[in-house]
Design an enzyme around this catalytic site. Structure first.
Site, PDB file in Angstrom:
ATOM      1  N   LYS A 105      -0.274 -12.271   8.527  1.00  0.00           N
ATOM      2  CA  LYS A 105      -0.443 -13.382   9.466  1.00  0.00           C
ATOM      3  C   LYS A 105      -0.308 -12.838  10.874  1.00  0.00           C
ATOM      4  O   LYS A 105       0.419 -11.873  11.111  1.00  0.00           O
ATOM      5  CB  LYS A 105       0.628 -14.452   9.241  1.00  0.00           C
ATOM      6  CG  LYS A 105       0.279 -15.808   9.805  1.00  0.00           C
ATOM      7  CD  LYS A 105      -0.643 -16.591   8.900  1.00  0.00           C
ATOM      8  CE  LYS A 105      -0.931 -17.967   9.417  1.00  0.00           C
ATOM      9  NZ  LYS A 105      -1.377 -18.876   8.373  1.00  0.00           N
ATOM     10  N   THR A 189      -9.636 -25.895   3.455  1.00  0.00           N
ATOM     11  CA  THR A 189      -8.206 -26.201   3.316  1.00  0.00           C
ATOM     12  C   THR A 189      -8.048 -27.654   2.880  1.00  0.00           C
ATOM     13  O   THR A 189      -7.311 -27.973   1.946  1.00  0.00           O
ATOM     14  CB  THR A 189      -7.474 -25.923   4.648  1.00  0.00           C
ATOM     15  OG1 THR A 189      -7.766 -24.581   5.031  1.00  0.00           O
ATOM     16  CG2 THR A 189      -5.967 -26.107   4.512  1.00  0.00           C
ATOM     17  N   ASN A 220      -8.108 -29.103  11.967  1.00  0.00           N
ATOM     18  CA  ASN A 220      -9.011 -28.654  10.910  1.00  0.00           C
ATOM     19  C   ASN A 220      -8.583 -29.228   9.545  1.00  0.00           C
ATOM     20  O   ASN A 220      -9.383 -29.880   8.855  1.00  0.00           O
ATOM     21  CB  ASN A 220      -9.043 -27.122  10.871  1.00  0.00           C
ATOM     22  CG  ASN A 220      -9.802 -26.589   9.681  1.00  0.00           C
ATOM     23  OD1 ASN A 220      -9.272 -26.471   8.574  1.00  0.00           O
ATOM     24  ND2 ASN A 220     -11.064 -26.312   9.854  1.00  0.00           N
ATOM     25  N   SER A 347     -11.876 -18.202   1.980  1.00  0.00           N
ATOM     26  CA  SER A 347     -11.946 -16.961   2.767  1.00  0.00           C
ATOM     27  C   SER A 347     -12.203 -15.768   1.844  1.00  0.00           C
ATOM     28  O   SER A 347     -12.969 -14.861   2.173  1.00  0.00           O
ATOM     29  CB  SER A 347     -10.635 -16.732   3.518  1.00  0.00           C
ATOM     30  OG  SER A 347     -10.637 -17.406   4.742  1.00  0.00           O
TER      31      SER A 347
HETATM   32  N1  LIG Z   1      -6.980 -23.840   9.234  1.00  0.00           N
HETATM   33  C1  LIG Z   1      -6.734 -23.360   8.034  1.00  0.00           C
HETATM   34  O1  LIG Z   1      -7.610 -22.788   7.379  1.00  0.00           O
HETATM   35  C2  LIG Z   1      -5.392 -23.506   7.411  1.00  0.00           C
HETATM   36  C3  LIG Z   1      -4.362 -24.178   8.043  1.00  0.00           C
HETATM   37  N2  LIG Z   1      -3.158 -24.316   7.404  1.00  0.00           N
HETATM   38  C4  LIG Z   1      -2.048 -24.953   8.059  1.00  0.00           C
HETATM   39  O2  LIG Z   1      -2.339 -26.307   8.334  1.00  0.00           O
HETATM   40  C5  LIG Z   1      -1.635 -26.720   9.506  1.00  0.00           C
HETATM   41  C6  LIG Z   1      -2.634 -27.265  10.523  1.00  0.00           C
HETATM   42  O3  LIG Z   1      -3.582 -26.237  10.797  1.00  0.00           O
HETATM   43  P1  LIG Z   1      -5.002 -26.566  11.451  1.00  0.00           P
HETATM   44  O4  LIG Z   1      -5.452 -27.909  11.016  1.00  0.00           O
HETATM   45  O5  LIG Z   1      -5.839 -25.384  11.210  1.00  0.00           O
HETATM   46  O6  LIG Z   1      -4.583 -26.598  12.987  1.00  0.00           O
HETATM   47  P2  LIG Z   1      -5.326 -27.319  14.201  1.00  0.00           P
HETATM   48  O7  LIG Z   1      -4.905 -26.574  15.398  1.00  0.00           O
HETATM   49  O8  LIG Z   1      -6.766 -27.466  13.913  1.00  0.00           O
HETATM   50  O9  LIG Z   1      -4.671 -28.796  14.195  1.00  0.00           O
HETATM   51  C7  LIG Z   1      -3.294 -29.008  14.315  1.00  0.00           C
HETATM   52  C8  LIG Z   1      -3.065 -30.529  14.405  1.00  0.00           C
HETATM   53  O10 LIG Z   1      -1.649 -30.747  14.393  1.00  0.00           O
HETATM   54  C9  LIG Z   1      -1.294 -31.528  15.550  1.00  0.00           C
HETATM   55  N3  LIG Z   1       0.063 -31.174  15.955  1.00  0.00           N
HETATM   56  C10 LIG Z   1       0.478 -30.061  16.562  1.00  0.00           C
HETATM   57  N4  LIG Z   1       1.803 -30.127  16.801  1.00  0.00           N
HETATM   58  C11 LIG Z   1       2.226 -31.300  16.305  1.00  0.00           C
HETATM   59  C12 LIG Z   1       3.471 -31.973  16.236  1.00  0.00           C
HETATM   60  N5  LIG Z   1       4.574 -31.416  16.750  1.00  0.00           N
HETATM   61  N6  LIG Z   1       3.537 -33.182  15.660  1.00  0.00           N
HETATM   62  C13 LIG Z   1       2.420 -33.765  15.148  1.00  0.00           C
HETATM   63  N7  LIG Z   1       1.212 -33.203  15.192  1.00  0.00           N
HETATM   64  C14 LIG Z   1       1.106 -31.983  15.764  1.00  0.00           C
HETATM   65  C15 LIG Z   1      -2.351 -31.178  16.578  1.00  0.00           C
HETATM   66  O11 LIG Z   1      -2.423 -32.146  17.618  1.00  0.00           O
HETATM   67  C16 LIG Z   1      -3.594 -31.153  15.683  1.00  0.00           C
HETATM   68  O12 LIG Z   1      -4.029 -32.456  15.431  1.00  0.00           O
HETATM   69  C17 LIG Z   1      -0.867 -25.475   9.990  1.00  0.00           C
HETATM   70  O13 LIG Z   1       0.419 -25.463   9.440  1.00  0.00           O
HETATM   71  C18 LIG Z   1      -1.682 -24.348   9.407  1.00  0.00           C
HETATM   72  O14 LIG Z   1      -0.941 -23.153   9.290  1.00  0.00           O
HETATM   73  C19 LIG Z   1      -2.951 -23.891   6.126  1.00  0.00           C
HETATM   74  C20 LIG Z   1      -3.946 -23.258   5.457  1.00  0.00           C
HETATM   75  C21 LIG Z   1      -5.211 -22.938   6.056  1.00  0.00           C
HETATM   76  O1  LIG Z   2      -8.205 -18.016   5.291  1.00  0.00           O
HETATM   77  C1  LIG Z   2      -7.309 -17.200   5.325  1.00  0.00           C
HETATM   78  O2  LIG Z   2      -7.446 -16.009   5.074  1.00  0.00           O
HETATM   79  C2  LIG Z   2      -5.895 -17.595   5.687  1.00  0.00           C
HETATM   80  C3  LIG Z   2      -5.649 -19.033   5.953  1.00  0.00           C
HETATM   81  C4  LIG Z   2      -4.232 -19.188   6.424  1.00  0.00           C
HETATM   82  O3  LIG Z   2      -3.872 -18.655   7.449  1.00  0.00           O
HETATM   83  C5  LIG Z   2      -3.282 -19.971   5.642  1.00  0.00           C
HETATM   84  O4  LIG Z   2      -3.534 -20.289   4.488  1.00  0.00           O
HETATM   85  O5  LIG Z   2      -2.205 -20.272   6.177  1.00  0.00           O
END
Ligand SMILES: NC(=O)C1=CN([C@@H]2O[C@H](COP(=O)(O)OP(=O)(O)OC[C@H]3O[C@@H](n4cnc5c(N)ncnc54)[C@H](O)[C@@H]3O)[C@@H](O)[C@H]2O)C=CC1
Ligand SMILES: O=C(O)CCC(=O)C(=O)O
Length: 413
Positions: A105, A189, A220, A347
């Site tokens: 990571k 995801t 996302n 991925s």
């Molecule tokens: N993007 C991916 O492929 C993956 C993401 N994740 C996890 O999913 C979670 C979200 O990731 P993404 O959707 O990619 O991020 P992103 O950056 O696209 O969205 C994050 C969302 O969370 C909100 N947010 C941030 N801080 C906050 C808080 N304190 N309280 C409430 N809402 C808050 C933001 O406003 C936004 O709506 C993270 O924990 C990430 O590690 C897990 C697996 C894969």
């Molecule tokens: O797509 C990947 O390789 C990793 C996604 C990721 O960062 C996660 O699952 O937290």
């Protein structure tokens, strides 16, 4: 005092899992920490002509199974402890899905919401130059995470290809389709979380149609999940972002919210009538999905939760104490390392397609994703029942056993 340190909490569970699997102190000492953590300083020429130095990290947990793999996060709160924990979670996730990877990571301390497009490009390229010695298609393969996206993956892939002097699409995943991305990766995801919701609801005997769903985070993971739930006939009664939350007992208009959210998953600032994130977590619902950041469900709010099922799309949203409280109350918790594996699974498909130079249809991606997610769910659920351990510990036991066995067979321990 409740432990909100994501690294020590993870270490507690991994140690417990390894002991239950019969491993001793030497294996625990090795797998409790990443084998490598690189800290880098990245000078970036800002648009005003001044140079700003950003701090970034790349943690590689263990590569006994294969190259390490995991996303890169751009966020002001990124720190060494978080990146290390996130790399360990990636190992467990890859283990549950049976991918030929260990966990990695990365992250940069920055706020992309306050940077221009070109500043972000220079930062992304600078990060790859700084970590290029330890990453690569057969070493460590980055991907998107919080506040990073396919455009950032494209710059990173281009920079790596320039350094190596050959086109290297397999260096990174989550790329745009025209640069070797996979169909289905952007929503993978969320697709995986939706599959986990199906499985968990079947165990609880609840139908998805008409079910009440609450999602924290509208980026996302959260926004695509809201769309999938809405399309499946569930009622998404609450969503949130970093600022606030929206609630509608009759169900929110998800298509409208998807159209109006910005690229950082922010939408609540467009509405006057909002509730807090804390209130969102306490909404009466069937399924609650934390899809934002760590430490959202804690000992201080776990008893207010009224969901029947919690499916963790975010990494580390629930503390260990809250996990126990929720489990004791009979709420079915599908832990992060299982529920959020859809991203890294697709991925992996992207990397396989890059290596083969042969690309799959979206239907093929989706069906392979479903098979792997369901297999993971069944392994974890069965072990949870058989050993009478909570779902998180069962997930760690399933996720770490191949890695520990690979370490042993290589003669490292
Ligand atoms: N993007 C991916 O492929 C993956 C993401 N994740 C996890 O999913 C979670 C979200 O990731 P993404 O959707 O990619 O991020 P992103 O950056 O696209 O969205 C994050 C969302 O969370 C909100 N947010 C941030 N801080 C906050 C808080 N304190 N309280 C409430 N809402 C808050 C933001 O406003 C936004 O709506 C993270 O924990 C990430 O590690 C897990 C697996 C894969
Ligand atoms: O797509 C990947 O390789 C990793 C996604 C990721 O960062 C996660 O699952 O937290």
């Amino acid at each position: 005092m409740e432990n909100s340190n994501v690294l020590t909490s993870t270490q507690t569970v991994i140690e417990d899992a390894l002991r239950k699997l019969g491993y001793g102190d030497d294996m625990i000492a090795l797998l409790k920490e990443p084998m490598r953590l690189l800290t880098v300083r990245i000078p970036v020429r800002m648009d005003d002509g001044k140079t700003k130095v950003f701090v970034g990290y790349r943690a590689q947990h263990n590569d006994a199974v294969g190259p390490t793999k995991g996303g890169v996060r751009f966020h002001p709160d990124v720190n060494e402890i978080e990146v290390k924990a996130l790399s360990i979670w990636m190992s467990i996730k890859c283990g549950i899905a049976d991918l030929p990877y260990g966990g990695g990571k990365g992250g940069i301390i920055c706020d992309p919401r306050k940077m221009s497009f070109r500043e972000l490009e220079r930062l992304s390229r600078g990060y790859v130059r700084s970590i290029s010695q330890i990453v690569g298609p057969t070493k460590d393969i980055p991907a998107p995470d919080v506040m990073t996206n396919s455009q950032i993956m494209a710059w990173m892939m281009d920079e790596y290809s320039r350094i190596r002097e050959f086109d290297s699409p397999g260096f990174i995943t989550g790329k745009p389709l025209v640069l070797g991305g996979s169909l289905g990766r952007e929503s993978a995801t969320a697709r995986g979380v939706a599959i986990m919701i199906d499985e968990a609801m079947a165990k609880k005997g609840i139908a998805l149609k008409g079910a009440r769903v609450v999602i924290q985070g509208f980026g996302n993971a959260g926004s695509y999940l809201a769309k999938f739930m809405f399309e499946a006939g569930a009622k998404v009664v609450g969503i949130s972002d970093v600022h606030a939350a929206l609630y509608n007992d009759q169900g929110l208009d998800i298509e409208d919210l998807m159209d109006r959210r910005d690229s950082f998953g922010t939408v609540t600032n467009l509405f006057k009538d909002t509730i807090s994130n804390e209130e969102l977590l306490a909404i009466d619902c069937d399924v609650l999905v934390p899809a934002a950041i760590e430490n959202q469900i804690t000992a201080s709010n776990a008893n207010q939760i009224r969901a029947k099922i919690i499916v963790e799309a975010a990494n580390g949203p629930t503390t260990l104490e809250a996990t126990k409280m929720i489990t004791d109350r009979g709420i079915l918790l599908v832990p992060d390392v299982l529920a959020s594996a859809g991203g890294v699974i697709v991925s992996y498909f992207e990397w396989v397609q890059n290596n083969q130079g042969y690309y799959w249809s979206e239907a093929e991606v989706d069906s392979k994703l479903r098979d792997m997610m369901v297999r993971g769910f069944n392994s974890v659920y069965e072990l949870h029942k058989l050993k009478k351990v909570d779902m998180r510990l069962a997930a760690y036991m399933v996720g770490v056993r191949k890695m520990a066995e690979a370490v042993r067979l290589r003669g490292w321990v």
